[in-house]
Write an enzyme that holds these catalytic residues in place. Structure first.
Site, PDB file in Angstrom:
ATOM      1  N   ARG A   1       0.598  -0.706   0.303  1.00 55.62           N
ATOM      2  CA  ARG A   1       0.258   0.273  -0.132  1.00 55.62           C
ATOM      3  C   ARG A   1       0.671   1.139   0.418  1.00 55.62           C
ATOM      4  O   ARG A   1       0.684   1.912  -0.654  1.00 55.62           O
ATOM      5  CB  ARG A   1      -0.857  -0.083   1.088  1.00 55.62           C
ATOM      6  CG  ARG A   1      -1.599  -1.044   0.633  1.00 55.62           C
ATOM      7  CD  ARG A   1      -3.068  -0.821   2.045  1.00 55.62           C
ATOM      8  NE  ARG A   1      -4.090  -1.827   2.096  1.00 55.62           N
ATOM      9  CZ  ARG A   1      -4.819  -2.542   3.256  1.00 55.62           C
ATOM     10  NH1 ARG A   1      -4.478  -2.206   4.290  1.00 55.62           N
ATOM     11  NH2 ARG A   1      -5.863  -3.571   2.337  1.00 55.62           N
TER      12      ARG A   1
ATOM     13  N   HIS B   1      -6.212  -7.429   0.662  1.00 52.85           N
ATOM     14  CA  HIS B   1      -6.579  -7.381   1.965  1.00 52.85           C
ATOM     15  C   HIS B   1      -5.923  -8.685   2.228  1.00 52.85           C
ATOM     16  O   HIS B   1      -5.581  -9.299   1.287  1.00 52.85           O
ATOM     17  CB  HIS B   1      -8.181  -7.724   2.064  1.00 52.85           C
ATOM     18  CG  HIS B   1      -8.640  -9.023   3.615  1.00 52.85           C
ATOM     19  ND1 HIS B   1      -9.334  -7.752   3.954  1.00 52.85           N
ATOM     20  CD2 HIS B   1      -9.453  -9.611   3.621  1.00 52.85           C
ATOM     21  CE1 HIS B   1      -9.498  -8.728   5.197  1.00 52.85           C
ATOM     22  NE2 HIS B   1      -9.508  -9.898   4.960  1.00 52.85           N
TER      23      HIS B   1
END
EC number: 2.7.4.6
Length: 149
Positions: free
Chosen positions: A102, A115
């Site tokens: 991220r 996720h």
């Protein structure tokens, strides 16, 4: 051996980051035991995000995860849950450290690419939700003896 569920969300798939993300996990020595490309149904999305059902952002989570294909994966290895979470980075990409998925590729909290299960019980629930046991492959990588004592 510990297992975790990891999903590359529609933004990660659309941006062509599937190979990069898989490579990062493989490079750490973790073993891929399940992988599939899924168009997530409303029912699966709602079950996956059930813990957020009463939160104001629940419907946007469901809408986003069903907006395009998702790469669903099961990885295994020593400490894979914590290590994968560290590799993924903080939920908000603007707060995620450089070197994390991220931190390197994300910009917006609503489009945070990936996720990963946050604990053993969550991993077990998510794996059972997304995969049938027959879809998980038991195999031994030849490099395993070079990774684990």
């Amino acid at each position: 051996m510990e297992r975790t569920f990891i999903a590359i969300k529609p933004d990660g798939v659309q941006r062509g980051l599937v190979g990069t993300i898989i490579q990062r996990l493989e490079s750490r020595g973790y073993q891929l035991v399940g992988l599939k490309l899924v168009q997530v149904s409303q029912e699966l999305a709602e079950a996956h995000y059930a813990e957020h059902k009463e939160r104001p952002f629940f419907h946007s989570l469901v809408k986003f995860i069903t907006s395009g294909p998702v790469v669903a994966m099961v990885w295994q290895g020593k400490g894979v849950i914590a290590a994968a979470r560290k590799l993924i980075g903080k939920t908000n990409p603007l707060e995620a450290e450089p070197g994390t998925i991220r931190g390197d590729f994300g910009i917006d909290i609503g489009r945070n690419l990936i996720h990963g299960s946050d604990g053993v019980e969550t991993a077990q629930r998510e794996i059972a939700l997304w995969f049938d046991e027959s879809e998980l492959v038991s195999w031994t990588p030849v490099a395993q003896s070079w990774i684990y004592e």
